[in-house]
Design a protein around this motif. Sequence first.
Motif, short mmCIF file in Angstrom:
data_model
loop_
_atom_site.label_atom_id
_atom_site.label_comp_id
_atom_site.label_asym_id
_atom_site.label_seq_id
_atom_site.Cartn_x
_atom_site.Cartn_y
_atom_site.Cartn_z
N ILE A 134 0.88 -1.29 0.14
CA ILE A 134 -0.06 -0.01 -0.07
C ILE A 134 0.97 1.17 -0.12
O ILE A 134 0.66 2.29 -0.76
N LYS A 135 1.99 1.28 0.64
CA LYS A 135 2.85 2.41 0.82
C LYS A 135 3.73 2.53 -0.25
O LYS A 135 3.99 3.57 -0.95
N HIS A 136 4.40 1.25 -0.69
CA HIS A 136 5.66 1.64 -1.73
C HIS A 136 5.40 0.94 -2.97
O HIS A 136 6.06 1.08 -4.10
N GLY A 137 4.26 0.27 -3.16
CA GLY A 137 3.81 -0.40 -4.47
C GLY A 137 4.41 -1.89 -4.69
O GLY A 137 5.16 -2.28 -3.73
N PRO A 261 -0.64 0.69 -5.19
CA PRO A 261 0.34 1.39 -6.25
C PRO A 261 1.16 0.39 -7.04
O PRO A 261 1.49 -0.61 -6.43
N ILE A 262 1.31 0.37 -8.23
CA ILE A 262 2.38 -0.60 -9.10
C ILE A 262 3.67 0.15 -9.10
O ILE A 262 3.56 1.41 -9.78
N GLY A 273 9.59 4.70 -9.33
CA GLY A 273 9.62 3.47 -8.81
C GLY A 273 9.17 3.18 -7.61
O GLY A 273 9.56 2.34 -6.73
N THR A 274 8.14 4.16 -7.04
CA THR A 274 7.61 4.01 -5.79
C THR A 274 6.01 4.40 -6.05
O THR A 274 5.59 4.98 -6.93
N ARG A 275 5.47 4.87 -4.80
CA ARG A 275 4.01 5.54 -4.82
C ARG A 275 4.09 6.79 -5.57
O ARG A 275 4.76 7.67 -4.96
N GLY A 276 3.40 7.11 -6.53
CA GLY A 276 3.24 8.27 -6.96
C GLY A 276 2.29 9.21 -6.14
O GLY A 276 1.47 8.77 -5.58
N LEU A 282 -5.36 9.81 -4.24
CA LEU A 282 -6.44 9.16 -4.62
C LEU A 282 -6.65 8.00 -3.34
O LEU A 282 -7.67 7.49 -2.99
N GLN A 283 -5.65 7.52 -3.18
CA GLN A 283 -5.45 6.41 -2.05
C GLN A 283 -5.84 6.83 -0.74
O GLN A 283 -6.82 6.21 0.08
N SER A 284 -5.25 7.93 -0.45
CA SER A 284 -5.67 8.61 0.99
C SER A 284 -7.33 9.20 0.93
O SER A 284 -7.89 8.58 1.96
#
Length: 304
Positions: A134-137, A261-262, A273-276, A282-284
């Motif tokens: 969820i945090k880093h993808g 995140p992917i 290469g991490t959560r954008g 949007l996630q929050s």
Amino acid sequence: MADRDGLIWYDGKMVPWRDATTHVLTHTLHYGMGVFEGVRAYKTDKGTAIFRLQDHTDRLFRSAHILGMKLPYDKATLLEAQKAAIRENNLESGYMRPMAFYGAEAMGISAKTLSTHVIVAAWKWGAYMGDDAIKHGIRVKTSSFARHHVNIHMCKAKANGNYMNSILAHQEAVQDGYDEALLLDVDGFVAEGSGENIFIIRNNKIYTPDLTSALEGITRDTVVQLATEFGYQIIEKRITRDEVYSADEAFFTGTAAEVTPIRELDNRAIGTGTRGPITEKLQSKYFDVVHGRSPEHIDWLTLV
Ligand code: PMP
């Protein structure tokens, strides 16, 4: 899973978890002709609430209709059964699995003489791919398995048998050291994950594949609405895998996966290469909505 305390709603009654069994000649076990839902309930200030219960229940009935399966209960009964499954298992939050399946009266392809059964199970289930995801993808691999063709399986039905395709794809990705698979449609365009819809972001615009061969995800619909409210342009179109490679951000959505995140596809970093940042926004917001912290979206919640 089978050996635990709790209650499962089974054909109109709450049955002790360990007694919620069925015969080995159950038709659905042999041929996969059944329908199900994945639904989540979250803790809110006002108590436990189920997210988009009506929409999940509507989809269950749509799935059954597509398969030509007549459900023996009406919507009101199954709405209440789902609330009861959360409530009577004393869950503050959790995942719920309503499923309809055929009985064991006869074997063979015909389902004409079979009874139809419905269960609703609920249990505690945290982040589908872990908190770190969820945090880093996550790291994703394009699958060697194509997504169902629209005239082979009914892609808009959340049907049991459809998930063999998901399991094969997921198994392959995980065996190869990735977290999840990305399935392309039979024409080679991006369809969805094994249990998630996909979004990509480029130059502040959000793209998602059209729903030709993907499930009509309720989380997808939620995120489309939230992103629109934030003022982002959402474009539904055919997406190629190299468009995913060159996206600034990408993420999966699903009831189980929430907004994940992917960070990589096929060993290419996506964006940084991490959560954008847009994914994070949007996630929050999604977590605010499901936890009842967004008053304008309170209609999506059903207190149990
Ligand atoms: N695609 C597939 C194949 C799925 O199994 C799921 C999970 N139900 C999704 C997409 C996402 O759908 P939803 O957001 O409604 O859970």
